[in-house]
Design an enzyme around this catalytic site. Structure first.
Site, mmCIF file in Angstrom:
data_model
loop_
_atom_site.group_PDB
_atom_site.id
_atom_site.type_symbol
_atom_site.label_atom_id
_atom_site.label_comp_id
_atom_site.label_asym_id
_atom_site.label_seq_id
_atom_site.Cartn_x
_atom_site.Cartn_y
_atom_site.Cartn_z
ATOM 1 N N PRO A 87 16.920 73.038 26.181
ATOM 2 C CA PRO A 87 17.893 73.071 27.283
ATOM 3 C C PRO A 87 18.510 74.449 27.489
ATOM 4 C CG PRO A 87 18.765 71.834 25.403
ATOM 5 C CD PRO A 87 17.342 72.166 25.079
ATOM 6 N N GLU A 114 18.687 67.324 16.414
ATOM 7 C CA GLU A 114 19.677 68.277 16.904
ATOM 8 C C GLU A 114 19.021 69.553 17.451
ATOM 9 O OE1 GLU A 114 23.089 69.033 18.271
ATOM 10 O OE2 GLU A 114 22.662 67.124 17.298
ATOM 11 N N ARG A 152 -1.491 69.596 38.522
ATOM 12 C CA ARG A 152 -1.805 69.334 39.933
ATOM 13 C C ARG A 152 -2.150 70.622 40.691
ATOM 14 N NH1 ARG A 152 2.184 69.702 43.651
ATOM 15 N NH2 ARG A 152 1.655 67.812 44.806
ATOM 16 N N ASP A 167 3.596 71.929 49.989
ATOM 17 C CA ASP A 167 4.650 71.291 49.191
ATOM 18 C C ASP A 167 5.922 72.128 49.204
ATOM 19 O OD1 ASP A 167 3.238 69.123 48.366
ATOM 20 O OD2 ASP A 167 2.661 69.966 46.424
HETATM 21 C C1 SAM Z 1 19.112 66.603 21.563
HETATM 22 S S1 SAM Z 1 18.171 67.960 22.140
HETATM 23 C C2 SAM Z 1 18.864 69.303 21.217
HETATM 24 C C3 SAM Z 1 19.929 70.028 21.975
HETATM 25 C C4 SAM Z 1 20.537 71.192 21.180
HETATM 26 N N1 SAM Z 1 21.365 70.706 20.130
HETATM 27 C C5 SAM Z 1 21.359 72.073 22.114
HETATM 28 O O1 SAM Z 1 22.538 71.825 22.283
HETATM 29 O O2 SAM Z 1 20.781 73.003 22.720
HETATM 30 C C6 SAM Z 1 16.614 67.691 21.377
HETATM 31 C C7 SAM Z 1 15.420 68.343 22.040
HETATM 32 O O3 SAM Z 1 15.210 67.802 23.324
HETATM 33 C C8 SAM Z 1 14.575 68.785 24.153
HETATM 34 N N2 SAM Z 1 15.414 68.953 25.361
HETATM 35 C C9 SAM Z 1 16.657 68.469 25.558
HETATM 36 N N3 SAM Z 1 17.127 68.775 26.770
HETATM 37 C C10 SAM Z 1 16.155 69.494 27.382
HETATM 38 C C11 SAM Z 1 16.054 70.124 28.664
HETATM 39 N N4 SAM Z 1 17.040 70.086 29.562
HETATM 40 N N5 SAM Z 1 14.913 70.778 28.954
HETATM 41 C C12 SAM Z 1 13.902 70.849 28.069
HETATM 42 N N6 SAM Z 1 13.939 70.274 26.835
HETATM 43 C C13 SAM Z 1 15.059 69.602 26.497
HETATM 44 C C14 SAM Z 1 14.465 70.064 23.346
HETATM 45 O O4 SAM Z 1 13.148 70.145 22.835
HETATM 46 C C15 SAM Z 1 15.501 69.820 22.251
HETATM 47 O O5 SAM Z 1 15.185 70.519 21.065
#
Ligand code: SAM
Length: 243
Positions: A87, A114, A152, A167
């Site tokens: 994220p 986490e 795609r 698109d």
């Molecule tokens: C619970 S999340 C961890 C978030 C982390 N503790 C933080 O605050 O940045 C677990 C995993 O979900 C994935 N993930 C969560 N949100 C995401 C997003 N918006 N885009 C891409 N991957 C995401 C990532 O691989 C991340 O390591």
């Protein structure tokens, strides 16, 4: 193209890899898709892949070794683009999908719990990508979003009738409105121009509608879209009529 996904939940990819346009691209050998359980690379006798964070804190982190080993195992021939779903990463866009669709080998690393040990981010990956400003439980759905957008775009993945050039975002603008049968549905009519058979006028109307839609919904896109002189004039008119 080859795409490997490192995940603790490969079963989440079974129907995704075999359905609709993605499934057809696999059947036609345009792409090879593999979900790899990196737990298989754990040297721990219980196949553990996570541990407590140094310094304390909530939750568990993915340890580096199984992910480093899995990548070493699958990167023997060509150096892949290694994408960490995160994220905190750069926002995934159509432009990024186009860029990735030119690669030979992509690897997606799905985090869970986490998050992961920082050394994965610092020393292993080539890209960190996010699908938006929200937090998912794991990277699997985010990886599916990106794989769908990339596959795609591969040559031949879409039939000619549903090509992606028009698109939203491909041309830098949002797509124009579309209609199908019936011509008159409960009093709601298809715009006359689309029934006129005049392809020049239809193309002009569609371009105007794309510009209008983008102006109304995503004016930020107009700053980078490729616009010719006629587009600029149409936009000026549209802006004046909005005042
Ligand atoms: C619970 S999340 C961890 C978030 C982390 N503790 C933080 O605050 O940045 C677990 C995993 O979900 C994935 N993930 C969560 N949100 C995401 C997003 N918006 N885009 C891409 N991957 C995401 C990532 O691989 C991340 O390591």
């Amino acid at each position: 193209m080859k795409i490997d996904v490192l995940t603790l939940f490969p079963e989440l990819f079974e129907s995704f890899f075999s359905t609709s346009i993605i499934g057809r691209a696999v059947d036609e050998d345009r792409v090879s898709l593999n979900a790899i359980n990196f737990r298989d690379y754990s040297k721990n006798k219980h196949h553990k892949v996570d541990d407590y964070p140094y310094g304390g804190g909530q939750g568990m982190l993915l340890t580096p070794e199984p992910i480093f080993d899995a990548i070493a195992d699958i990167s023997k021939e060509i150096k892949p683009r290694i994408i960490l779903l995160c994220p905190q990463g750069e926002r995934f866009t159509q432009k990024k999908a186009e860029e990735l669709s030119n690669e030979e080998h992509l690897v997606f690393i799905c985090g869970h719990y986490e998050g992961f040990d920082e050394r994965i981010r610092e020393h292993l990956v080539t890209d960190e990508l996010s699908i938006g400003d929200f937090v998912l439980t794991g990277g699997e759905t985010a990886a599916q979003v990106m794989i769908d957008a990339v596959v795609r775009l591969l040559p031949g993945a879409l039939s000619k009738a549903s090509s992606h050039e028009d698109d939203s975002f491909s041309s830098g603008l949002l797509e124009f409105p579309q209609y199908t049968r019936p011509e008159n549905f409960r009093g709601m009519k298809v715009p006359d121009i689309l029934l006129s058979g005049n392809h020049g006028n239809i193309a002009k109307w569609r371009r105007e509608q794309s510009l209008l839609r983008t102006l109304e919904r995503r004016p930020d896109l107009l700053e980078t879209a490729e616009l010719n002189k006629q587009d600029q004039e149409i936009l000026e008119q549209l802006k004046r009529s909005q005042d």
